[in-house]
Design an enzyme around this catalytic site. Structure first.
Site, short mmCIF file in Angstrom:
data_model
loop_
_atom_site.label_atom_id
_atom_site.label_comp_id
_atom_site.label_asym_id
_atom_site.label_seq_id
_atom_site.Cartn_x
_atom_site.Cartn_y
_atom_site.Cartn_z
N ASP A 133 10.79 -5.28 7.35
CA ASP A 133 12.23 -5.30 7.11
C ASP A 133 12.75 -3.86 7.21
O ASP A 133 12.01 -2.94 7.58
CB ASP A 133 12.57 -5.98 5.77
CG ASP A 133 12.17 -5.15 4.55
OD1 ASP A 133 11.55 -4.08 4.72
OD2 ASP A 133 12.48 -5.58 3.42
N HIS B 289 -14.21 -9.75 1.40
CA HIS B 289 -14.29 -10.88 0.47
C HIS B 289 -13.28 -11.98 0.77
O HIS B 289 -13.56 -13.14 0.54
CB HIS B 289 -14.07 -10.41 -0.98
CG HIS B 289 -15.23 -9.64 -1.53
ND1 HIS B 289 -15.35 -9.33 -2.86
CD2 HIS B 289 -16.34 -9.13 -0.91
CE1 HIS B 289 -16.49 -8.65 -3.06
NE2 HIS B 289 -17.10 -8.51 -1.89
N ARG C 186 -21.16 -16.39 -0.18
CA ARG C 186 -20.44 -17.05 -1.29
C ARG C 186 -18.93 -16.99 -1.09
O ARG C 186 -18.20 -17.83 -1.63
CB ARG C 186 -20.85 -16.42 -2.63
CG ARG C 186 -20.37 -14.99 -2.82
CD ARG C 186 -20.97 -14.35 -4.06
NE ARG C 186 -20.43 -13.02 -4.33
CZ ARG C 186 -20.80 -11.90 -3.68
NH1 ARG C 186 -21.70 -11.95 -2.71
NH2 ARG C 186 -20.26 -10.73 -4.00
N HIS C 187 -18.48 -16.01 -0.33
CA HIS C 187 -17.03 -15.87 -0.13
C HIS C 187 -16.48 -16.99 0.75
O HIS C 187 -15.31 -17.36 0.62
CB HIS C 187 -16.71 -14.50 0.46
CG HIS C 187 -17.22 -13.39 -0.39
ND1 HIS C 187 -16.74 -13.15 -1.66
CD2 HIS C 187 -18.21 -12.48 -0.18
CE1 HIS C 187 -17.41 -12.13 -2.19
NE2 HIS C 187 -18.30 -11.72 -1.31
N ARG D 71 -15.35 -19.84 -1.37
CA ARG D 71 -14.08 -19.57 -2.07
C ARG D 71 -12.90 -19.68 -1.12
O ARG D 71 -11.82 -20.17 -1.49
CB ARG D 71 -14.15 -18.18 -2.72
CG ARG D 71 -15.19 -18.19 -3.84
CD ARG D 71 -15.65 -16.83 -4.26
NE ARG D 71 -16.73 -16.96 -5.23
CZ ARG D 71 -17.53 -15.96 -5.59
NH1 ARG D 71 -17.37 -14.76 -5.05
NH2 ARG D 71 -18.48 -16.16 -6.47
N CYS E 192 7.15 -4.28 3.95
CA CYS E 192 8.48 -4.26 3.35
C CYS E 192 8.46 -3.16 2.29
O CYS E 192 7.51 -2.37 2.26
CB CYS E 192 8.90 -5.62 2.81
SG CYS E 192 7.89 -6.27 1.47
N GLY E 193 9.49 -3.09 1.44
CA GLY E 193 9.55 -1.97 0.51
C GLY E 193 8.32 -1.89 -0.39
O GLY E 193 7.65 -0.87 -0.46
N THR E 194 8.03 -3.00 -1.07
CA THR E 194 6.86 -3.06 -1.96
C THR E 194 5.68 -3.78 -1.35
O THR E 194 4.57 -3.73 -1.89
CB THR E 194 7.21 -3.84 -3.24
OG1 THR E 194 7.64 -5.16 -2.85
CG2 THR E 194 8.33 -3.16 -4.03
N GLY E 195 5.90 -4.53 -0.30
CA GLY E 195 4.87 -5.41 0.27
C GLY E 195 4.83 -6.78 -0.39
O GLY E 195 4.17 -7.70 0.10
C1 RB5 Z 1 14.44 -4.70 0.22
O1 RB5 Z 1 15.39 -4.02 -0.54
C2 RB5 Z 1 13.22 -5.03 -0.61
O2 RB5 Z 1 13.54 -5.97 -1.57
C3 RB5 Z 1 12.08 -5.52 0.26
O3 RB5 Z 1 11.78 -4.55 1.21
C4 RB5 Z 1 10.78 -5.84 -0.44
O4 RB5 Z 1 10.36 -4.79 -1.23
C5 RB5 Z 1 10.73 -7.14 -1.09
O5 RB5 Z 1 9.69 -7.56 -1.62
#
Ligand code: RB5
Length: 145
Positions: A8, A98, A132-133, A136, A65-68
């Site tokens: 994004d 794994h 073993r993986h 799972r 994305c920002g946080t993934g």
């Molecule tokens: C965008 O502002 C942010 O929400 C997106 O990149 C992401 O971190 C969402 O999980």
């Protein structure tokens, strides 16, 4: 090797960096967008990349994305997609060893370019351990039915 990549707006710059890094290593990259820093909705790009992975158009997917977190949640809704958020190389190692993850997810607002390169390198070069993986992973696949 062929990779589908998507992000994004929040991770556009890191996506571009990773794309050029992969291409510099001779890896073919399908860029599924986004193509600028204009605000977009991450699930659209998670689906594009996950679809290419499950249809075996590519070997692996990479999503950012920002946080993934949003990309991970979204991509894992596509049957057959196993997306793993990896913030550093050790996570990438175990995501492959794994979990047999087929999509690497990274965080544009939390990771710098060198850390992303190292994380990508480990993800793409580490095999699934099996054993073993496998049992799972099969239990996860049962939940898809
Ligand atoms: C965008 O502002 C942010 O929400 C997106 O990149 C992401 O971190 C969402 O999980």
């Amino acid at each position: 090797m062929k990779i589908a990549i998507g992000s994004d707006h929040a991770a556009y710059a890191l996506k571009e960096h990773v794309k050029f890094y992969l291409e510099s290593k001779g890896i073919k990259v399908l860029d599924k967008g986004t193509y600028s820093e204009e605000s977009v909705d991450y699930p659209i790009f998670a689906k594009k990349v996950a679809d290419d992975v499950v249809k075996e158009k590519v070997d692996y997917g990479i999503l950012l994305c920002g946080t993934g977190l949003g990309m991970s949640i979204s991509a894992n809704k596509v049957r057959g997609a196993y997306a793993a958020l990896c913030l550093y190389p050790t996570m990438a190692k175990y995501a492959r060893h794994h979990n047999n993850a087929n999509i690497l997810v990274m965080a544009g607002r939390l990771m710098g370019p060198t850390l992303a390169e190292e994380t990508v390198d480990v993800f793409l070069s580490t095999p699934f351990e099996g054993g073993r993986h496998t049992r799972r992973i099969d239990e996860i696949k049962e939940m898809e039915n």
